[in-house]
Scaffold this motif. Structure first.
Motif, PDB file in Angstrom:
ATOM      1  N   ARG A  55      -7.533 -13.368   3.929  1.00 59.15           N
ATOM      2  CA  ARG A  55      -6.764 -12.205   3.779  1.00 59.15           C
ATOM      3  C   ARG A  55      -7.309 -10.978   3.544  1.00 59.15           C
ATOM      4  O   ARG A  55      -8.411 -10.877   2.865  1.00 59.15           O
ATOM      5  N   VAL A  56      -6.588  -9.916   4.286  1.00 59.23           N
ATOM      6  CA  VAL A  56      -7.239  -8.662   4.081  1.00 59.23           C
ATOM      7  C   VAL A  56      -5.918  -7.826   3.898  1.00 59.23           C
ATOM      8  O   VAL A  56      -5.129  -7.535   4.767  1.00 59.23           O
ATOM      9  N   ASP A  57      -6.012  -6.908   2.774  1.00 59.10           N
ATOM     10  CA  ASP A  57      -4.717  -6.109   2.721  1.00 59.10           C
ATOM     11  C   ASP A  57      -5.268  -4.767   3.102  1.00 59.10           C
ATOM     12  O   ASP A  57      -6.232  -4.584   3.526  1.00 59.10           O
ATOM     13  N   ALA A  58      -4.258  -3.862   3.150  1.00 63.66           N
ATOM     14  CA  ALA A  58      -4.532  -2.601   3.563  1.00 63.66           C
ATOM     15  C   ALA A  58      -5.517  -1.618   2.443  1.00 63.66           C
ATOM     16  O   ALA A  58      -5.255  -1.938   1.266  1.00 63.66           O
ATOM     17  N   ALA A  59      -6.046  -0.564   2.872  1.00 61.89           N
ATOM     18  CA  ALA A  59      -6.925   0.354   2.043  1.00 61.89           C
ATOM     19  C   ALA A  59      -5.936   0.920   1.087  1.00 61.89           C
ATOM     20  O   ALA A  59      -4.720   1.291   1.313  1.00 61.89           O
ATOM     21  N   ARG A  60      -6.464   0.840   0.162  1.00 60.16           N
ATOM     22  CA  ARG A  60      -5.817   1.555  -1.046  1.00 60.16           C
ATOM     23  C   ARG A  60      -6.546   2.576  -1.685  1.00 60.16           C
ATOM     24  O   ARG A  60      -7.789   2.827  -2.101  1.00 60.16           O
ATOM     25  N   PHE A  61      -5.858   4.002  -1.829  1.00 58.96           N
ATOM     26  CA  PHE A  61      -6.221   5.144  -2.238  1.00 58.96           C
ATOM     27  C   PHE A  61      -6.134   5.350  -3.778  1.00 58.96           C
ATOM     28  O   PHE A  61      -4.830   5.122  -4.347  1.00 58.96           O
ATOM     29  N   ASP A  62      -6.920   5.425  -4.651  1.00 61.67           N
ATOM     30  CA  ASP A  62      -6.770   5.474  -6.072  1.00 61.67           C
ATOM     31  C   ASP A  62      -7.159   6.516  -6.908  1.00 61.67           C
ATOM     32  O   ASP A  62      -8.312   6.560  -7.576  1.00 61.67           O
ATOM     33  N   ASP A  63      -6.496   7.465  -6.475  1.00 66.14           N
ATOM     34  CA  ASP A  63      -7.161   9.062  -7.188  1.00 66.14           C
ATOM     35  C   ASP A  63      -5.751   9.769  -7.577  1.00 66.14           C
ATOM     36  O   ASP A  63      -5.098  10.628  -6.893  1.00 66.14           O
ATOM     37  N   PRO A  64      -5.374   9.243  -9.063  1.00 63.67           N
ATOM     38  CA  PRO A  64      -4.031   9.815  -9.293  1.00 63.67           C
ATOM     39  C   PRO A  64      -4.033  11.517  -9.376  1.00 63.67           C
ATOM     40  O   PRO A  64      -2.953  12.147  -9.306  1.00 63.67           O
ATOM     41  N   ASN A  65      -5.233  12.201  -9.346  1.00 59.49           N
ATOM     42  CA  ASN A  65      -4.998  13.650  -9.381  1.00 59.49           C
ATOM     43  C   ASN A  65      -5.156  14.218  -7.950  1.00 59.49           C
ATOM     44  O   ASN A  65      -4.871  15.289  -7.721  1.00 59.49           O
ATOM     45  N   ASN A  66      -5.307  13.427  -7.066  1.00 62.35           N
ATOM     46  CA  ASN A  66      -5.165  13.769  -5.427  1.00 62.35           C
ATOM     47  C   ASN A  66      -6.137  14.929  -5.274  1.00 62.35           C
ATOM     48  O   ASN A  66      -5.591  15.916  -4.546  1.00 62.35           O
ATOM     49  N   ARG A  67      -7.277  14.742  -5.604  1.00 61.90           N
ATOM     50  CA  ARG A  67      -8.086  16.028  -5.593  1.00 61.90           C
ATOM     51  C   ARG A  67      -8.751  16.049  -4.301  1.00 61.90           C
ATOM     52  O   ARG A  67      -9.416  17.270  -3.975  1.00 61.90           O
ATOM     53  N   GLU A  68      -8.714  15.146  -3.530  1.00 64.33           N
ATOM     54  CA  GLU A  68      -9.470  15.059  -2.310  1.00 64.33           C
ATOM     55  C   GLU A  68      -8.330  14.757  -1.213  1.00 64.33           C
ATOM     56  O   GLU A  68      -8.441  13.591  -0.612  1.00 64.33           O
ATOM     57  N   ALA A  70      -8.123  15.237   2.071  1.00 62.85           N
ATOM     58  CA  ALA A  70      -8.841  14.656   3.474  1.00 62.85           C
ATOM     59  C   ALA A  70      -9.338  13.289   3.117  1.00 62.85           C
ATOM     60  O   ALA A  70      -9.335  12.482   4.159  1.00 62.85           O
ATOM     61  N   LEU A  71      -9.621  13.108   1.722  1.00 65.07           N
ATOM     62  CA  LEU A  71     -10.507  11.508   1.586  1.00 65.07           C
ATOM     63  C   LEU A  71      -9.121  10.758   1.483  1.00 65.07           C
ATOM     64  O   LEU A  71      -9.178   9.486   2.094  1.00 65.07           O
ATOM     65  N   ARG A  72      -7.890  11.106   1.201  1.00 63.72           N
ATOM     66  CA  ARG A  72      -6.851  10.342   1.166  1.00 63.72           C
ATOM     67  C   ARG A  72      -6.343   9.996   2.593  1.00 63.72           C
ATOM     68  O   ARG A  72      -5.994   8.779   2.662  1.00 63.72           O
ATOM     69  N   GLU A  73      -6.354  10.731   3.578  1.00 61.25           N
ATOM     70  CA  GLU A  73      -6.239  10.593   4.827  1.00 61.25           C
ATOM     71  C   GLU A  73      -7.050   9.738   5.471  1.00 61.25           C
ATOM     72  O   GLU A  73      -6.903   8.789   6.243  1.00 61.25           O
ATOM     73  N   ALA A  74      -8.574   9.844   5.113  1.00 64.62           N
ATOM     74  CA  ALA A  74      -9.394   9.122   5.871  1.00 64.62           C
ATOM     75  C   ALA A  74      -9.154   7.443   4.960  1.00 64.62           C
ATOM     76  O   ALA A  74      -9.594   6.609   6.043  1.00 64.62           O
ATOM     77  N   CYS A  75      -8.821   7.359   3.908  1.00 64.35           N
ATOM     78  CA  CYS A  75      -8.547   6.038   3.288  1.00 64.35           C
ATOM     79  C   CYS A  75      -7.388   5.406   4.037  1.00 64.35           C
ATOM     80  O   CYS A  75      -7.477   4.229   4.043  1.00 64.35           O
ATOM     81  N   ALA A  76      -6.365   6.269   4.407  1.00 63.79           N
ATOM     82  CA  ALA A  76      -5.354   5.669   4.919  1.00 63.79           C
ATOM     83  C   ALA A  76      -5.409   5.141   6.175  1.00 63.79           C
ATOM     84  O   ALA A  76      -4.845   4.164   6.762  1.00 63.79           O
TER      85      ALA A  76
END
Length: 162
Positions: A55-68, A70-76
């Motif tokens: 099994r492979v799950d979708a990528a998960r972004f774990d930065d509650p402060n959403n400091r980056e 652009a990184l959130r978009e790349a992770c998604a």
């Protein structure tokens, strides 16, 4: 002559060597030792056929402060399929505790499940080229510095670590 022991899970070295009869020649012992060491030098994770990704799950972004953002978009946008997960572990290598200093960490990972060495493991691949396998209390740590991992992660190590 009795065969030499197999490698224990998580090790690239034989755990113990059984004693051969005294009449065995040094050449026979040396050949047997070399064959065992060669078998242990490549862990089953380095053989893509030995890792079955379940099994492979979708990528998960774990930065509650959403400091980056652009990184959130790349992770998604980051995705790995079963073949790519197996390729990551085939190209990477297992590291003992304390050697992850050579790698970065990102708040983005892909989790899933795989089968290797007769066991099922939960895995987590960090977007910065590290990973873990977990089965109960057993945790194995991985990292990949190989060129083959570049298309599989968002950030490669800079080769300045140990």
């Amino acid at each position: 002559m009795k065969p030499l022991s197999a490698c224990p899970p998580g090790s690239n070295r034989p755990s113990t060597f059984l004693r051969a009869p005294r009449r065995a020649s040094a050449a026979i012992l040396a050949a047997s030792l070399l064959a065992t060491l060669a078998a242990c030098a490549s862990s089953p994770a380095n053989d893509p056929a030995a890792v079955t990704v379940l099994r492979v799950d979708a990528a998960r972004f774990d930065d509650p402060n959403n400091r980056e953002p652009a990184l959130r978009e790349a992770c998604a946008a980051w995705r790995l399929n079963e073949r790519q997960v197996a390729a990551f572990f085939a190209s990477g290598r297992e590291y003992p505790d304390g050697t992850h200093d050579a790698f970065y960490w990102l708040p983005c990972s892909i989790k899933g499940r795989l089968r290797a060495q007769g066991r099922e493991w939960d895995f987590e691949i960090n977007a910065a080229a590290t990973a873990t396998w977990t089965d109960g209390d057993t945790v194995r740590r991985w990292g990949c510095m190989a060129k083959a991992c570049e298309p599989l992660v968002l950030l490669m190590p800079d080769q300045q670590g140990p």
